[in-house]
Scaffold this active site. Structure first.
Site, short mmCIF file in Angstrom:
data_model
loop_
_atom_site.label_atom_id
_atom_site.label_comp_id
_atom_site.label_asym_id
_atom_site.label_seq_id
_atom_site.Cartn_x
_atom_site.Cartn_y
_atom_site.Cartn_z
CG HIS A 178 -45.29 -19.68 -28.55
ND1 HIS A 178 -46.13 -20.38 -27.72
CD2 HIS A 178 -46.08 -19.16 -29.52
CE1 HIS A 178 -47.37 -20.29 -28.16
NE2 HIS A 178 -47.37 -19.56 -29.26
CB SER A 188 -49.94 -20.34 -31.26
OG SER A 188 -49.81 -19.16 -30.51
CG ASP A 215 -44.23 -21.35 -25.32
OD1 ASP A 215 -45.06 -22.02 -25.95
OD2 ASP A 215 -44.42 -20.17 -24.99
#
Lengths: 596, 295
Positions: B269, B138, B237
């Site tokens: 995600h 991320s 995501d």
């Protein structure tokens, strides 16, 4: 620590609830802290003594339907009530589906209760027929004690009755008349109120079309320093400058109108009270008049724009300045783009109402509200507790988003407008399931779709995941009787059900009612009705009243392929639990069904 | 966008419900429950970990993990090094670009051990600094990318080079979104609103290379300072489009290296954090392990 350990017998005896146990005063005090009506109900069943103490200490009762119990019976049980709320005509009366002579008369209640209830100081009547004489009886008996009078969407009285209230009820703090139909015999009632009352906190005659004199409002503001909330019928804002200037304490105001749109100079001098945090009405406010409220935008907590002349763009501009809104009411002209601004800006929002607009000038280009706006709001405003939305388009994904992010949702209402032919994503079975599974605090749920909007499987999910929902309105849902039965088998806690435009038979309706153990009230309009309502009798049981509006005679000769009656939009069923038995005041067009 | 928050007088400059609230003073309220896991020896795998200060004055700590030696009792040769940056939406108390400098400092600290300048015994004894990989998840993947770009412009020192870059669900924004899911679109809006808060002075998501390295005018990816790249994305995501675009841009940029990409169907995600034992999470770990092993 010195001293003897108390003997077990003595200890258990002192904790006993039996004869000679907890003193009456202590139990009285404890029950005084039990507020939830259902907890009260449960406590009163423990034993005769608890029943009596509950009856003596109960301060408020709501009668969910005025024909469910007789006034005398209520009086016999709760002699020390301070507050009483009564509900009358079915909710559908708001949409013109219930004739005016349905009943729900306040007269028997006022006659029976006004004098004997010595402690009564708050009365709330909703969707009832109230006459001047009823109010006169109430005032004569309780005028000196009355602090709260709420007549909510009632009809049948005039300003003459209000004059009597104004003259006689000098302790009145709340006078609520919103959306009542009131015969206007003159504005003297407001003058009388201003002259005689000095403790008024809330005055609401919003949506009543009563004419008032601005000078009387100024007088009221001067005499009632406590006035916090005023919601009134439309009056040009430029005529209210004096009132607004005088009302230092005012926090809520609705009803100012901009009758001369385009003439901003006329409204330049308008200065709103410093503590104002709720603003509504604003009838006809357009782009040119918006700057009147810009200086107060950041402090507004509630905003009602349903009656403005704002375009989508105007909504975006105004709402971007209102980061502290808790309550927002708009028409669907706000569009998806406006809702994206809401999502970005209004992080504290708890209540959102998106009403349908009729022939909006801005409506054509924007296309209303859809899954895009609803999803943005679900993601951006996670404190939401209440959404009521008219949408042009919808998807399962949008409902899933609400389920995922809005964990505090308490009341959800969705109407799918029928103006758009193609809906992105029907049926909504999976979205509805996701929402109901995730929003575990939900108590009210309304879903008004179109045929094909929810299949039998989806209707089954509604029942299966109904959880603690107590009220439901469902329109155009399901495909067959099987769907309704599956729905009903899941509804353990549902108390009140309204069904519209459904394809179900009388037999299915009756069987469904019997499956729902908590159901106390059901109203159905638009189903496969017979002329006599014969299969509705299957739901007959003790204390259960069944009232029936027959289909139009011309429907009788139309049958579907399977020989069953067609869906008739005129036919209605009203069935409810009642200790009072059959109504004595049934109109002639209403048939009561009962076992032979 | 100013909020007049009544009460304490500290103005709220960003309110992301359920996540964080940021005040003008710099104070940050976090709402997600986060448990601190102390360093330990994992009972199941035998992996040991410890926290080491690499810049004591700046409170810059790293956590080092060392796998259990094989049953023979000693490692057969040195071990490759993975420098991994965890995610978490960037640091609000120390705005971007501070964390990029910290990341570079950490890599330099690792490299210093190649000539015995480092003090960390786990590295001096076991690290093969000819095989240094950088990665992240991320926001950490974003950081890892910028570290790798910097490695293409500057020396880490002491002859150490990056072998590969592993990006898990990279946090990139901006550009035209191909996102069609309404919830995804709404989540992206929230992230776009967050970026100017964590990166004051940004020119916006569309043309700020820090958040959009694929932007027009951003430094050319051809200078990426490693030989191999792996990008993992989740099929659901909302930022998956950015991850895919990164791969395409890298291939077309003239960069001389190998790009691998892998997508977890139907996963969101950070799915491997919420369901670490799921089949998809284990599949992702296998893909990463194979990628690192081959290099």
């Amino acid at each position: 620590m010195g001293g003897e350990v108390p003997e077990p017998r003595r200890l258990s005896r002192s904790l006993s609830f039996g004869c000679g146990g907890v003193p009456e005063e202590a139990l009285h005090l404890v029950l005084g802290y039990v507020d939830d009506p259902r907890d009260r109900e449960a406590a009163s069943l423990v034993c005769r003594r608890w029943h009596r103490i509950d009856a003596l200490s109960r301060k408020h009762v709501t009668v969910g339907f005025c024909y469910a119990v007789e006034p005398a019976r209520l009086l016999a049980r709760f002699r020390r009530l301070e507050s009483l709320a009564l509900k009358g005509r079915p909710r559908a009366a708001m949409y013109g589906l219930i004739p005016e002579d349905f009943g729900a008369y306040a007269a028997p209640w006022v006659a029976e209760l006004a004098a004997p209830l010595d402690c009564l100081k708050a009365l709330h009547l909703r969707r009832m027929t109230v006459t001047d004489e009823d109010i006169a009886v109430l005032v004569r008996a309780r005028g000196h004690m009355l602090q709260v009078l709420k007549l909510d969407k009632c009809s049948g009285f005039s300003t003459d009755a209000l004059r009597l209230v104004a003259r006689s009820c000098r302790s009145l703090r709340t006078l609520f008349l919103e959306e009542c139909i009131i015969a206007d015999e003159g504005s003297e009632w407001l003058h009388e109120l201003a002259v005689n009352n000095s403790v008024l906190v809330t005055l609401n005659f919003y949506m009543t079309e009563l004419k008032v004199e601005p000078a009387d409002l100024e007088l009221l503001a001067r005499n009632c320093k406590s006035l916090i909330s005023l919601k009134m019928s439309d009056c040009d804002l430029s005529d209210l400058i004096g009132f607004l200037q005088t009302s230092k304490a005012l926090q809520e105001f609705a009803g100012g109108a901009f009758f001369e749109v385009g003439e901003y100079t006329k409204y330049e001098k308008v200065k709103l009270p410093p503590r104002l945090c709720f603003l509504g009405g604003l009838t006809f406010m357009g782009k040119n008049e918006m700057p009147v409220i810009f200086p107060y935008s950041a402090s507004l907590k509630k905003l009602d724009l349903q009656y403005t002349f704002l375009t989508t763009e105007d909504h975006c501009q105004l709402i971007a300045k209102c980061p502290n809104l808790l309550v927002l009411e708009v028409r669907n002209v706000i569009g998806d783009r406006g809702l994206e601004v809401v999502a970005d800006t209004c992080k504290k929002l708890r209540r959102l109402r998106i009403e349908r607009g009729d022939d909006d000038p801005g409506q054509e280009e924007q296309g209303g509200v859809s899954q895009i706006g609803l999803t943005a709001v679900a993601v951006g405003c996670r404190e939401l507790e209440y959404i009521a939305a008219y949408v042009s388009d919808i998807t399962n994904g949008a409902l899933e988003s609400i389920g995922t992010f809005c964990k505090n949702m308490y009341d959800f209402r969705l109407v799918l407008l029928d103006k758009q032919n193609k809906i992105t994503d029907l049926p909504l079975d999976n979205g509805v399931r996701a929402l109901l599974r995730s929003c575990t605090k939900l108590r009210r749920f309304a879903l008004y779709l179109r045929p094909g909007g929810l299949s039998d499987a989806g209707l089954g999910y509604v029942g299966q995941y109904s959880g603690n929902i107590q009220y439901m309105l469902l329109g155009n849902v399901g495909e067959s009787d099987n769907g309704l039965i599956r729905f009903a088998m899941g509804c353990a806690n549902l108390r009140k059900l309204e069904l519209r435009g459904c394809c179900f038979s009388e037999r299915a309706l009756a069987v469904a009612v019997l499956q729902m153990p908590s159901l106390r009230y059901v109203w159905v309009q638009g189903y496969r009705a017979s002329q006599t309502g014969r299969d509705l009798m299957l739901m007959a049981r003790p204390y259960w009243n069944i009232e029936f509006v027959p289909p139009r005679p011309e429907s009788a000769c139309r049958v579907m392929a399977d020989g069953q009656p067609c869906v008739d939009t005129h036919a209605q069923v009203l069935a409810y639990y009642s200790l009072a038995g059959r109504r004595p005041d049934c109109p002639r067009w209403l048939v009561t069904l009962h076992p032979a | 966008m100013a909020n007049a928050d009544a009460g304490d007088g500290d103005e709220v400059i960003l309110d992301a419900p359920g996540f964080i609230r940021v005040y003008r003073s710099g104070r940050v309220e976090r709402f997600l429950p986060v448990d601190f896991a102390p360093p330990s020896t994992d009972a199941a795998t035998g992996v040991s970990s410890k926290d080491v200060a690499i810049l004591p004055d700046a409170c810059l700590l790293v956590r080092i993990y060392l796998p259990l030696p094989p049953s023979s009792g000693s490692y057969s040769g040195k071990l490759p090094v993975l420098v991994f940056f965890h995610g978490g939406g960037f640091c609000l108390e120390h705005p971007v670009p501070a964390l990029y400098g910290d990341a570079w400092t950490a890599l330099q600290w690792v490299a210093a051990h190649s000539v015995g300048r480092g003090q960390e015994p786990w590295l001096t004894a076991h690290a093969d600094l000819g095989r240094v990989h950088v990665g992240g998840e991320s926001a950490g993947a974003n950081i890892a990318h910028h570290a790798a770009m910097r490695a293409g412009r500057e020396e880490l020192g002491h002859g150490v080079k990056l072998s590969s870059l592993v990006m898990i669900h990279p946090y990139f924004l901006g550009g035209e979104s191909s996102e069609t899911d309404d919830m995804g679109v709404a989540l992206l809006r929230e992230l776009v609103r967050l970026w100017p808060v964590v990166c004051p002075g940004t020119s916006g998501c569309d043309d700020d290379p820090l958040i959009n390295p694929m932007a027009e005018g951003a430094p050319n990816l051809a200078s990426l300072g490693c030989r191999r790249v792996l990008v993992c994305v989740g099929g659901k995501d909302p930022m998956r489009g950015r991850g895919r675009l990164y791969c395409e841009k890298l291939k077309r940029s003239g960069w001389r290296g190998e790009v691998d990409d892998w997508e977890a169907d139907g996963q969101g995600h950070g799915f491997h954090l919420s369901c670490p034992m799921s089949a998809e999470a284990e599949a992702q770990v296998r893909v990463i392990a194979e990628f690192l092993t081959y290099g």
